[in-house]
Design a protein around this motif. Sequence first.
Motif, mmCIF file in Angstrom:
data_model
loop_
_atom_site.group_PDB
_atom_site.id
_atom_site.type_symbol
_atom_site.label_atom_id
_atom_site.label_comp_id
_atom_site.label_asym_id
_atom_site.label_seq_id
_atom_site.Cartn_x
_atom_site.Cartn_y
_atom_site.Cartn_z
ATOM 1 N N LYS A 143 0.824 -1.225 -0.070
ATOM 2 C CA LYS A 143 -0.004 -0.068 -0.057
ATOM 3 C C LYS A 143 0.951 1.114 -0.215
ATOM 4 N N LEU A 144 1.854 1.242 -0.760
ATOM 5 C CA LEU A 144 2.832 2.595 -1.061
ATOM 6 C C LEU A 144 2.360 3.538 -2.035
ATOM 7 N N PRO A 157 1.811 3.239 4.866
ATOM 8 C CA PRO A 157 1.356 2.025 5.023
ATOM 9 C C PRO A 157 0.783 2.024 6.625
ATOM 10 N N ASP A 158 -0.132 1.238 6.941
ATOM 11 C CA ASP A 158 -0.638 1.286 8.197
ATOM 12 C C ASP A 158 0.039 0.076 9.179
ATOM 13 N N SER A 159 -0.359 -0.014 10.250
ATOM 14 C CA SER A 159 0.497 -0.810 11.027
ATOM 15 C C SER A 159 0.024 -2.417 10.835
ATOM 16 N N LYS A 195 11.696 7.467 3.691
ATOM 17 C CA LYS A 195 11.529 7.412 2.112
ATOM 18 C C LYS A 195 11.369 5.977 1.822
ATOM 19 N N ILE A 196 12.138 5.145 2.102
ATOM 20 C CA ILE A 196 11.771 3.611 1.666
ATOM 21 C C ILE A 196 10.436 3.160 1.880
ATOM 22 N N TYR A 197 10.093 3.254 3.322
ATOM 23 C CA TYR A 197 8.800 2.821 3.871
ATOM 24 C C TYR A 197 7.478 3.653 4.127
#
Length: 248
Positions: A143-144, A157-159, A195-197
């Motif tokens: 979900k990015l 993204p969510d947890s 940035k990545i996540y």
Amino acid sequence: GPDLFGIGSNMVKSLRYWLKAFNLISENSTKGAVLTELGNIILSEDPYIEDTFTLWVLHSQIAKNIAEATSWYMFFNRCDIEEMDKEKIERILLREITKYAMGQTFSDKSVKNDLDVILSMYGKGKEIEDPEDKSVSPFVQLKLIKNVEGQYSKHTPDSRVINEWNVLYELAVMMDEKENISIEQVLNGESGISKIYQIKSVVANEFLDRLDAMDYIRVDRTAGLDIIYKNREFTPDSVMLEYYKKHR
């Protein structure tokens, strides 16, 4: 290759590229293509890539692989995208790759094709209902990228799809041969987790506090230091193996 995998020669070349882009194989003139340590761990622990943790590790590999996947690197590290159509994103991506190329020539069409793959890979607009559906990339689960009627945005993204083990993996990469590192570098440095996540600083700090409570690190925010210290030795490989041992 074609005989072994039952696919055409061009598809074999494509498969080889993706394996290199995800750092799953290395190549040399004598042995040919061999699995990396990362490839061996995933083959052993999650061969069908059923765990979202594995997807995040693979995403981390390609999003930081400036040599083999330049468009992916620039998209996640250098492109700020919010409610833009594909043409605007393409212009931003071309601008950043042009800066990086420093006069070397490259194909605009290749960048356009890369962007098509990135947007489809992370943001195709339908849920994965059938695990055998080959038209939907598994990376959609992260979900990015959000796609609303052709307007694309980077999405936090969510947890439910990310946890502190992914952050610990990134810390292991960043803190190789280091005993401490600044929170600012971890979050916002080149290939930082913000940035990545694409996770916000508040969420990232919550993950760091969880890792502190688990005694992997010590987070010192006194007097504005904002430094992370290692409480014990860990490497990217050891983090992956410990995660799989605890969760699979």
